[in-house]
Motif scaffolding. Structure first.
Motif, PDB file in Angstrom:
ATOM      1  N   ASN A  66       1.279   1.361   1.955  1.00  0.00           N
ATOM      2  CA  ASN A  66       0.109   1.714   1.156  1.00  0.00           C
ATOM      3  C   ASN A  66       0.497   2.166  -0.254  1.00  0.00           C
ATOM      4  OD1 ASN A  66      -2.744   1.995   0.974  1.00  0.00           O
ATOM      5  ND2 ASN A  66      -2.564   4.200   1.219  1.00  0.00           N
ATOM      6  N   GLN A  67       1.716   1.863  -0.702  1.00  0.00           N
ATOM      7  CA  GLN A  67       2.199   2.362  -1.988  1.00  0.00           C
ATOM      8  C   GLN A  67       1.758   1.532  -3.186  1.00  0.00           C
ATOM      9  OE1 GLN A  67       6.527   2.877  -0.909  1.00  0.00           O
ATOM     10  NE2 GLN A  67       6.159   4.801  -1.985  1.00  0.00           N
ATOM     11  N   LYS A  70      -2.934   1.155  -3.144  1.00  0.00           N
ATOM     12  CA  LYS A  70      -3.609   1.666  -1.935  1.00  0.00           C
ATOM     13  C   LYS A  70      -4.236   0.511  -1.137  1.00  0.00           C
ATOM     14  CE  LYS A  70      -3.512   6.260  -3.192  1.00  0.00           C
ATOM     15  NZ  LYS A  70      -2.115   6.567  -3.067  1.00  0.00           N
ATOM     16  N   GLN A  71      -3.457  -0.560  -0.955  1.00  0.00           N
ATOM     17  CA  GLN A  71      -3.972  -1.772  -0.310  1.00  0.00           C
ATOM     18  C   GLN A  71      -3.783  -1.796   1.207  1.00  0.00           C
ATOM     19  OE1 GLN A  71      -2.168  -4.916  -2.651  1.00  0.00           O
ATOM     20  NE2 GLN A  71      -3.712  -4.708  -4.228  1.00  0.00           N
ATOM     21  N   PRO A  73      -4.919   1.097   3.441  1.00  0.00           N
ATOM     22  CA  PRO A  73      -5.406   2.459   3.686  1.00  0.00           C
ATOM     23  C   PRO A  73      -5.613   2.809   5.158  1.00  0.00           C
ATOM     24  CG  PRO A  73      -7.215   1.063   2.991  1.00  0.00           C
ATOM     25  CD  PRO A  73      -5.953   0.229   2.897  1.00  0.00           C
TER      26      PRO A  73
END
Length: 162
Positions: A66-67, A70-71, A73
């Motif tokens: 998720n870094q 934020k894809q 979550p």
């Protein structure tokens, strides 16, 4: 003595252990993934590689991350459901990890040191960065997120034949 990569482990989205030592002698394709990314359709290509080459010794492992924007979550259950429903993913999926920074999964710290990116950078630039690992545990190559899974077939076949 085993290659260093075989000392790493993780857990699946279902909480079961993943020990890379279990894959010694196999070709590994390790990919950081995300469910809400422009490259998300690559899940289909990764699954196609798994379907074609698993019987010959390829192991595909996805590491949701998720870094980047934020894809990714969702939680483990949501990620697993998405991958199954939308892409029929049957290859191994790790629990969500960081791939950059102080909290990066130790496997990714190792991979990025062994196979640097553009201009010698260790940092992962985006989701769907791919690492191909030889049967002996040596990191063969790092591929950009824009490299389609099908474009790895030649290298995979070469490593499977080694």
């Amino acid at each position: 003595m085993s290659a260093p990569i075989y000392s790493f482990s993780s857990k699946t989205l279902q909480g079961k252990p993943i020990a890379l030592a279990d894959y010694e002698g196999k070709v590994l394709l390790i990919v950081n993934t995300a469910s809400k990314c422009g490259f998300t359709p690559q899940y289909a290509g990764l699954q196609a590689l798994h379907d074609k080459y698993a019987g010959q010794g390829l192991v595909v492992i996805g590491f949701p991350c998720n870094q980047f924007g934020k894809q990714e979550p969702g939680g483990a259950e949501e990620i697993a459901g998405f991958c199954d429903l939308n892409y029929g993913v049957t290859f191994t999926m790790s629990d969500k990890v960081d791939v950059n920074g102080a909290d990066a999964h130790p496997l990714y710290k190792f991979l990025t040191t062994e196979a640097k990116g553009i201009l010698g950078s260790e940092a992962i630039k985006w989701n769907f960065t791919k690492f191909l690992v030889r049967k002996n545990g040596d990191v063969f190559k790092r591929y950009a997120p824009t490299t389609k899974p099908a474009d790895l077939a030649g290298d995979i076949e070469k490593l499977l034949a080694e």
